[in-house]
Design a protein around this motif. Structure first.
Motif, PDB file in Angstrom:
ATOM      1  N   GLY A 163       0.813  -1.209   0.000  1.00 67.92           N
ATOM      2  CA  GLY A 163       0.000   0.000   0.000  1.00 67.92           C
ATOM      3  C   GLY A 163       0.845   1.257   0.000  1.00 67.92           C
ATOM      4  O   GLY A 163       0.539   2.232  -0.702  1.00 67.92           O
ATOM      5  N   GLY A 185       0.785   3.258  -3.259  1.00 67.81           N
ATOM      6  CA  GLY A 185       0.104   4.512  -2.961  1.00 67.81           C
ATOM      7  C   GLY A 185       0.955   5.713  -3.320  1.00 67.81           C
ATOM      8  O   GLY A 185       0.465   6.695  -3.894  1.00 67.81           O
ATOM      9  N   GLY A 221      -1.353  -2.889  -3.243  1.00 65.09           N
ATOM     10  CA  GLY A 221      -1.463  -1.842  -4.250  1.00 65.09           C
ATOM     11  C   GLY A 221      -2.810  -1.833  -4.937  1.00 65.09           C
ATOM     12  O   GLY A 221      -3.300  -0.782  -5.344  1.00 65.09           O
ATOM     13  N   ALA A 243      -6.782  -0.204  -2.643  1.00 63.34           N
ATOM     14  CA  ALA A 243      -7.174   1.206  -2.672  1.00 63.34           C
ATOM     15  C   ALA A 243      -7.220   1.743  -4.093  1.00 63.34           C
ATOM     16  O   ALA A 243      -8.106   2.533  -4.437  1.00 63.34           O
ATOM     17  CB  ALA A 243      -6.214   2.036  -1.826  1.00 63.34           C
ATOM     18  N   TYR A 256      -4.552   8.191  -2.826  1.00 61.15           N
ATOM     19  CA  TYR A 256      -4.077   6.811  -2.970  1.00 61.15           C
ATOM     20  C   TYR A 256      -3.214   6.421  -1.775  1.00 61.15           C
ATOM     21  O   TYR A 256      -3.376   5.345  -1.180  1.00 61.15           O
ATOM     22  CB  TYR A 256      -3.273   6.686  -4.268  1.00 61.15           C
ATOM     23  CG  TYR A 256      -3.167   5.301  -4.859  1.00 61.15           C
ATOM     24  CD1 TYR A 256      -3.149   4.155  -4.068  1.00 61.15           C
ATOM     25  CD2 TYR A 256      -3.069   5.129  -6.237  1.00 61.15           C
ATOM     26  CE1 TYR A 256      -3.034   2.901  -4.630  1.00 61.15           C
ATOM     27  CE2 TYR A 256      -2.965   3.872  -6.810  1.00 61.15           C
ATOM     28  CZ  TYR A 256      -2.936   2.753  -5.998  1.00 61.15           C
ATOM     29  OH  TYR A 256      -2.824   1.500  -6.559  1.00 61.15           O
ATOM     30  N   SER A 281      -4.578   3.718   0.951  1.00 64.49           N
ATOM     31  CA  SER A 281      -3.832   2.464   1.030  1.00 64.49           C
ATOM     32  C   SER A 281      -3.381   2.175   2.443  1.00 64.49           C
ATOM     33  O   SER A 281      -3.491   1.043   2.934  1.00 64.49           O
ATOM     34  CB  SER A 281      -2.613   2.521   0.094  1.00 64.49           C
ATOM     35  OG  SER A 281      -3.004   2.543  -1.244  1.00 64.49           O
ATOM     36  N   GLN A 322      -4.995  -1.145   4.321  1.00 70.36           N
ATOM     37  CA  GLN A 322      -4.101  -2.288   4.541  1.00 70.36           C
ATOM     38  C   GLN A 322      -3.810  -2.512   6.025  1.00 70.36           C
ATOM     39  O   GLN A 322      -3.679  -3.654   6.457  1.00 70.36           O
ATOM     40  CB  GLN A 322      -2.804  -2.107   3.749  1.00 70.36           C
ATOM     41  CG  GLN A 322      -2.993  -1.892   2.264  1.00 70.36           C
ATOM     42  CD  GLN A 322      -4.067  -2.774   1.664  1.00 70.36           C
ATOM     43  OE1 GLN A 322      -4.192  -3.960   1.984  1.00 70.36           O
ATOM     44  NE2 GLN A 322      -4.882  -2.200   0.784  1.00 70.36           N
TER      45      GLN A 322
END
Length: 434
Positions: free
Chosen positions: A70, A74, A130, A133, A364, A368, A372
Motif C-alpha cells: 500500500g 500509494g 497496491g 485502494a 491513494y 492504502s 491495509q
C-alpha cells in the motif's frame, strides 16, 4: 458526449471489477488452501492443530506485506497515476500465485518449502496492497457525483467474486479426482490457472483511461513529493477512528471465509465440500447485494446504512459460532448465508468512506495505508487469534467474545467518524514538485 462518458464509465466499472476479482481469486486461493491443505503439505511434522496454526500464520504474512504494498503503490499512484500502478499490482499477484502452484512441498525440499511459501505470500500481499485502494479510486474518481458509492462498490464486488471463483475452481478440482490425488498435487491446478486469468485481466485493465481527479491534480500542479506525509495531515483522530471503523468488516469476513472451513472440518467433522459450497453460496449473496446497498447509500446517504449494518454485524457475529456449533445443516447454512448478506452492508461502503477522508492528490497514499492496516489488524490476525483461542480453551465462546468485541469497537468508531466535520471541498494543497 454523454454517451461516450457513460461508455467510458462502464468500461472502468468492468475493469475494476475484473481486476479486483482476479486479485482476490489469487489471495483467497491461498486462504482456502491454508485451511485445508497447507498444514499437511508444508508442515507435516506438526500436530494437526499446530499445523493449522502454522498455515494460518503464513496466511497472515500476506496481510503484514499488504501495508508495504500500500505504501509503495500509494506513493507512485499519487505521483505518476492510478492506472499503471494497478497493472503492476495485478502482475505481481499473478506471478506469486503461479509460482505457489509449482512450489515443491516439505517432503521434497524440506524446510525450504515453507520458507519459499512465505516469500511468495509476501509477493501476493504486496500486490494486493497496491490493488485494494487503487481499484476503489479509479472507479470512484470516474463516477458522477450522485453515484459515488455505486461506482466505488464495483471493485468491492471483486472480493466476493474472487472468493466464489476460487472456491468454485477448488470444488471442481477436488470433485474430479481422489482425495489423495487432490491433497498430493491437485490443489496446485487452481494456482496455475491464475497465470491465464491474469493475462485476461491485464488486457481489460490496460484499456482504462487515467482518472479525471489525477489528471486535474497534474494540471493544477498539485503533485507533491511525499503524498503520504500530506495525507497524514488530515489529523490523527480522524485517521485512528477511520482505521477502527474498517477493522470489523475484515475480521468478520476472514473468520467466515477461512477460519470456518478449518474449524468446521477439524472440530465439528462437517463435510469439506459442504462447507466450501456454503461459503461460496454466501459469497454469491454478498456479491449480489452490494449494488442494492450502494444504491441506497447514494439515494439516502451512507451514514445511516453503515451504522445500521455495523449494528447488525455485532449481533450476527456474536450468534455465528453458537449457530455453527449446533451441527445442524439448516442452521449452519443459515448462519453462513446470513453472514454473506450482512458483511456486504459495511464492506461495500468502506472504500468510498476512506477515499473521501483525503484530498484527491494524496488519496491513494492515505487510503492504502488505512485499508491495509485495517486488513492486517482485522482479517490478518482474526484466523490466528481465533485458532489460538480455540486451542487454549477448547471452545468457541472466547472466539465469539473476541469478534463481537471487535465489531463493537468498529461501530463506536463509525458513530464518531460520522460526527466529524467532512473534509473541506477545497483542501489545502502543498506546492507542486518540479
Amino acid at each position: 458526449m454523454g454517451e461516450l462518458a457513460t461508455a467510458s464509465r462502464r468500461k472502468v466499472a468492468l475493469a475494476t471489477l475484473t481486476g479486483a476479482t482476479l486479485e482476490w481469486y489469487d489471495f483467497f486461493l491461498y486462504g482456502t488452501a491454508s485451511a485445508l491443505i497447507f498444514n499437511r503439505a508444508f508442515f507435516p511434522s506438526l500436530s494437526p492443530a499446530a499445523g493449522t496454526l502454522a498455515a494460518f500464520s503464513t496466511f497472515a504474512v500476506g496481510f503484514i506485506a499488504r501495508p508495504l504494498g500500500g505504501l509503495v503503490f500509494g506513493h507512485f499512484g499519487d505521483r505518476i497515476g492510478r492506472k499503471m500502478t494497478l497493472v503492476v499490482s495485478l502482475m505481481l499477484m499473478g506471478i506469486g500465485s503461479t509460482l505457489i502452484g509449482v512450489l515443491p512441498g516439505f517432503a521434497t525440499i524440506g524446510v525450504w518449502a515453507p520458507i519459499l511459501l512465505v516469500a511468495l505470500r509476501v509477493v501476493q500481499g504486496v500486490g494486493l496492497g497496491g490493488e485494494n485502494a487503487g481499484a476503489n479510486l479509479i472507479a470512484l474518481e470516474h463516477a458522477p457525483d450522485d453515484k459515488r458509492n455505486r461506482y466505488a462498490g464495483f471493485p468491492q464486488m471483486g472480493t466476493p467474486a474472487g472468493l466464489v471463483l476460487a472456491n468454485t475452481v477448488f470444488l471442481i478440482t477436488s470433485a474430479t479426482m481422489s482425495p489423495a490425488a487432490f491433497t498430493s498435487w491437485g490443489w496446485r491446478i487452481p494456482f496455475l490457472l491464475s497465470g491465464a486469468l491474469v493475462i485476461v485481466g491485464l488486457i481489460i485493465r490496460l484499456r482504462v483511461t487515467e482518472t479525471p481527479s489525477f489528471a486535474k491534480a497534474v494540471a493544477d500542479k498539485a503533485i507533491v513529493r511525499f503524498p503520504l506525509k500530506e495525507a497524514l495531515s488530515v489529523g490523527v483522530g480522524r485517521l485512528v477512528l477511520t482505521l477502527l471503523l474498517l477493522i470489523a468488516s475484515s475480521a468478520v469476513a476472514y473468520l467466515f471465509m477461512v477460519f470456518s472451513l478449518s474449524y468446521g472440518t477439524t472440530q465439528l467433522g462437517l463435510n469439506r465440500q459442504f462447507l466450501v459450497l456454503t461459503v461460496t453460496g454466501a459469497s454469491v449473496l454478498w456479491f449480489l447485494t452490494i449494488p442494492l446497498w450502494t444504491w441506497l447509500a447514494d439515494r439516502n446517504g451512507r451514514r445511516g446504512l453503515f451504522l445500521w449494518g455495523s449494528l447488525v454485524t455485532v449481533v450476527w457475529a456474536a450468534a455465528y459460532f453458537p449457530m455453527i456449533n449446533t451441527g445442524n445443516t439448516a442452521v449452519v447454512v443459515t448462519a453462513m448465508l446470513g453472514m454473506g448478506i450482512i458483511i456486504s452492508i459495511t464492506h461495500c461502503l468502506q472504500g468510498a468512506i476512506v477515499a473521501d477522508t483525503f484530498p484527491a492528490h494524496v488519496r491513494y497514499s492515505g487510503s492504502s495505508l488505512l485499508l491495509q492496516l485495517a486488513a492486517l489488524l482485522g482479517g490478518g490476525l482474526a484466523p490466528v487469534i481465533s485458532t489460538a483461542i480455540l486451542t487454549s480453551t477448547g471452545g468457541t465462546a472466547g472466539v465469539s467474545v473476541y469478534i463481537a468485541g471487535v465489531c463493537t469497537v468498529s461501530l463506536l468508531a463509525a458513530i464518531a467518524v460520522f460526527r466529524l466535520n467532512p473534509l473541506p471541498a477545497k483542501a489545502v494543497v502543498s506546492p507542486a514538485v518540479a
